[in-house]
Design a protein around this motif. Structure first.
Motif, short mmCIF file in Angstrom:
data_model
loop_
_atom_site.label_atom_id
_atom_site.label_comp_id
_atom_site.label_asym_id
_atom_site.label_seq_id
_atom_site.Cartn_x
_atom_site.Cartn_y
_atom_site.Cartn_z
N ALA A 112 20.90 68.19 53.44
CA ALA A 112 21.31 67.26 54.77
C ALA A 112 22.13 66.28 54.25
CB ALA A 112 19.65 66.48 54.60
N ALA A 113 22.51 66.24 53.22
CA ALA A 113 23.80 65.23 52.79
C ALA A 113 25.06 65.93 53.01
CB ALA A 113 23.59 64.75 51.42
N ASN A 114 25.14 67.28 53.21
CA ASN A 114 26.25 68.00 53.53
C ASN A 114 26.32 68.38 54.90
OD1 ASN A 114 27.94 68.46 50.85
ND2 ASN A 114 25.86 68.16 50.38
N GLY A 115 25.39 67.84 55.61
CA GLY A 115 25.19 68.29 57.18
C GLY A 115 24.60 69.60 57.44
N ILE A 116 23.75 69.79 56.56
CA ILE A 116 22.97 71.06 56.86
C ILE A 116 21.43 70.78 57.04
CG2 ILE A 116 22.15 73.43 55.98
CD1 ILE A 116 25.06 73.28 54.44
N GLU A 117 20.88 70.97 58.16
CA GLU A 117 19.54 70.37 58.39
C GLU A 117 18.57 71.80 58.30
OE1 GLU A 117 18.34 67.55 58.88
OE2 GLU A 117 20.56 66.59 58.84
N VAL A 118 17.43 71.53 57.30
CA VAL A 118 16.40 72.63 57.22
C VAL A 118 15.11 72.05 57.88
CG1 VAL A 118 15.12 73.89 55.81
CG2 VAL A 118 17.38 73.59 55.20
N LEU A 119 14.69 72.71 58.88
CA LEU A 119 13.32 72.03 59.57
C LEU A 119 12.27 72.13 58.50
CD1 LEU A 119 12.40 71.60 62.43
CD2 LEU A 119 11.61 73.91 62.48
N ASP B 56 12.43 86.08 46.60
CA ASP B 56 13.21 86.20 47.71
C ASP B 56 13.12 85.31 48.61
OD1 ASP B 56 10.96 87.22 48.36
OD2 ASP B 56 11.65 89.15 49.14
N GLN B 57 12.13 84.11 48.44
CA GLN B 57 12.03 83.09 49.49
C GLN B 57 11.32 82.11 48.53
OE1 GLN B 57 9.16 84.26 52.23
NE2 GLN B 57 7.79 85.26 50.78
N PHE B 58 11.82 80.62 49.15
CA PHE B 58 11.31 79.54 48.51
C PHE B 58 11.18 78.36 49.29
CE2 PHE B 58 14.80 76.53 46.85
CZ PHE B 58 15.63 76.64 47.70
N LEU B 59 10.51 77.26 48.86
CA LEU B 59 10.13 76.12 49.81
C LEU B 59 11.21 75.10 49.32
CD1 LEU B 59 8.22 76.92 52.19
CD2 LEU B 59 7.69 77.71 49.98
N PRO B 60 12.40 74.88 50.01
CA PRO B 60 13.45 73.91 49.55
C PRO B 60 12.91 72.60 49.71
CG PRO B 60 14.21 74.78 51.55
CD PRO B 60 12.82 75.76 51.02
N CYS B 61 11.81 72.12 50.31
CA CYS B 61 11.41 70.74 50.21
C CYS B 61 11.04 70.27 48.96
CB CYS B 61 10.42 70.44 51.35
SG CYS B 61 9.01 71.25 51.01
N CYS B 62 10.43 71.14 48.03
CA CYS B 62 10.16 70.70 46.72
C CYS B 62 10.60 71.71 45.60
CB CYS B 62 8.25 70.61 46.67
SG CYS B 62 7.74 72.23 46.94
N GLN C 37 6.04 68.75 51.43
CA GLN C 37 5.16 68.63 50.10
C GLN C 37 4.95 70.46 49.53
OE1 GLN C 37 1.74 65.61 49.78
NE2 GLN C 37 2.23 65.85 51.81
N GLY C 38 5.69 71.07 50.06
CA GLY C 38 5.44 72.65 49.88
C GLY C 38 3.96 73.03 50.34
N VAL C 39 3.62 72.60 51.08
CA VAL C 39 2.14 73.14 51.61
C VAL C 39 2.40 73.72 52.93
CG1 VAL C 39 0.04 72.14 52.38
CG2 VAL C 39 1.05 71.10 50.70
N CYS C 40 3.09 73.44 53.71
CA CYS C 40 3.14 74.16 55.25
C CYS C 40 3.90 75.30 55.46
CB CYS C 40 3.30 72.79 56.48
SG CYS C 40 5.04 72.48 56.31
N GLY C 41 4.97 75.53 54.88
CA GLY C 41 5.71 76.69 55.15
C GLY C 41 6.99 76.66 55.81
N THR C 42 6.90 75.37 56.58
CA THR C 42 7.75 75.30 57.62
C THR C 42 9.35 75.44 57.20
OG1 THR C 42 6.73 73.46 58.68
CG2 THR C 42 8.72 73.43 59.36
N CYS C 43 9.56 75.03 56.04
CA CYS C 43 10.99 74.98 55.36
C CYS C 43 11.39 76.46 54.51
CB CYS C 43 11.27 73.91 54.55
SG CYS C 43 10.32 73.84 52.82
N LEU C 44 10.43 77.21 54.83
CA LEU C 44 10.60 78.51 54.12
C LEU C 44 12.06 79.14 54.41
CD1 LEU C 44 8.83 80.53 52.33
CD2 LEU C 44 8.48 81.66 54.50
#
Ligand code: FES
Length: 321
Positions: A260-267, A303-309, A272-279
């Protein structure tokens, strides 16, 4: 990742204990709700835009309703306060279908259910299921005080009441929870399930591990990041495959924040790594999975991760963004 939403009505709101309210959710058109297993949770889209996860605490045989219970947390990030202050009987809400990352083990000969505070919600659902299936279990329910103990009446009236022991911190003359004794008394092959505040869960799991309980017999659900998350992660970089940009992720920042600090928004939603939205798909590098969303197999695939946590074990992660 977005989950399909269900439209429900708040059919009933009830005070269950000091700062704890339960909410009965029914489908808008009385169509049966998707079936769920004990230990399942749903995402609840709150009136203030937040999305929070709550365990289902009604009998898992029911399809006409879902029941959740929420502890008002003044020090929280606003979800529980929004539930308590903004959600009333008759309100319409959107929720996700149930998902289960905290399932009962089918092969267990005996189940030891341990609830701390509001962690009783999935544990009570498990007790309902085990009792109706005729399976062997014991439940310990630990709270700070009697007035902060939800579902006392419901448990007292249940056929399994004798399998439940209550323990209150403020009751020096009463029963105190002795984890050593509970573990020592558990028959061979017992599976342990624990849900509650972080300190309670660490205490239970650390004691069980010290007694050589195998990991595959320890079941727990952190509504938040996993117990083994470091207080501060190491520094690493992420590369955006579409632009080739490489971004530093300092120890005090999540990947989402660094992007986000570099202008890239991830939904994001729960953060908290619970909901999967940011997968997010990982094209190269090894993530350090700190979520409670992915399955063990999904984590192992890397091959995938949750970048919020979650963070990185390798110096660089290449992300499909
Ligand atoms: Fe919920 Fe990342 S925002 S898992």
């Amino acid at each position: 990742m977005n989950h399909p939403v269900l439209n429900v009505v708040v059919a009933r709101r009830r005070d269950e204990a000091l700062d704890i309210a339960s909410f009965e959710l029914r489908s808008e058109d009385d169509v049966p709700l998707p079936a769920f297993d004990a230990g399942s949770h749903i995402d609840v889209h709150l009136p203030n835009g937040l999305v929070r996860q709550y365990s289902l605490c009604n009998d898992p045989h029911e399809t006409h309703r879902y029941t959740i219970a929420v502890l008002r947390d003044e020090a929280g990030r606003g979800g529980s306060k929004a539930v308590h202050d903004l959600v009333c009987e008759g309100d319409r809400l959107q929720i996700s279908a149930p998902r289960n990352h905290f399932a009962l083990a089918r092969e267990a000969g005996h189940h030891l259910l341990l609830a701390g505070g509001i962690g009783v919600t999935p544990i009570l659902c498990m007790a309902e299921h085990l009792a109706s299936a005729g399976e062997s279990f014991d439940m310990h329910y630990c709270t700070r005080s009697k007035e902060r103990t939800a579902f006392v009446e419901r448990i007292a009236q249940a056929g399994f009441a004798k399998s439940v022991q209550f323990h209150h911190d403020d009751n020096p003359g009463g029963s105190t929870f002795d984890i050593e004794q509970a573990l020592n008394r558990a028959p061979a092959g017992t599976h342990l399930y624990v849900c509650g505040p972080r300190g309670f869960m660490d205490f239970v799991l650390d004691t069980a591990r010290a007694k050589q309980w195998p990991e595959d017999r320890l079941h727990y659900e952190f509504f938040g990041v996993l117990a083994n998350q470091p207080a501060m992660g190491g520094r690493f970089q992420v590369r955006i495959v579409s632009s080739g940009a490489t971004i530093d992720v300092p120890p005090e920042c999540t990947v989402v924040q660094a992007l986000a600090a570099n202008g890239i928004e991830v939904l994001t939603s729960c953060e908290q790594g619970v909901c999967g939205t940011c997968l997010t798909r990982v094209i190269a590098g090894e993530p350090e999975h700190l979520d409670s969303y992915l399955t063990d197999e999904e984590r192992a695939a890397n091959d995938q991760f949750l970048p919020c946590c979650s963070r990185a074990k390798s110096p660089l992660l290449v992300l499909d963004l």
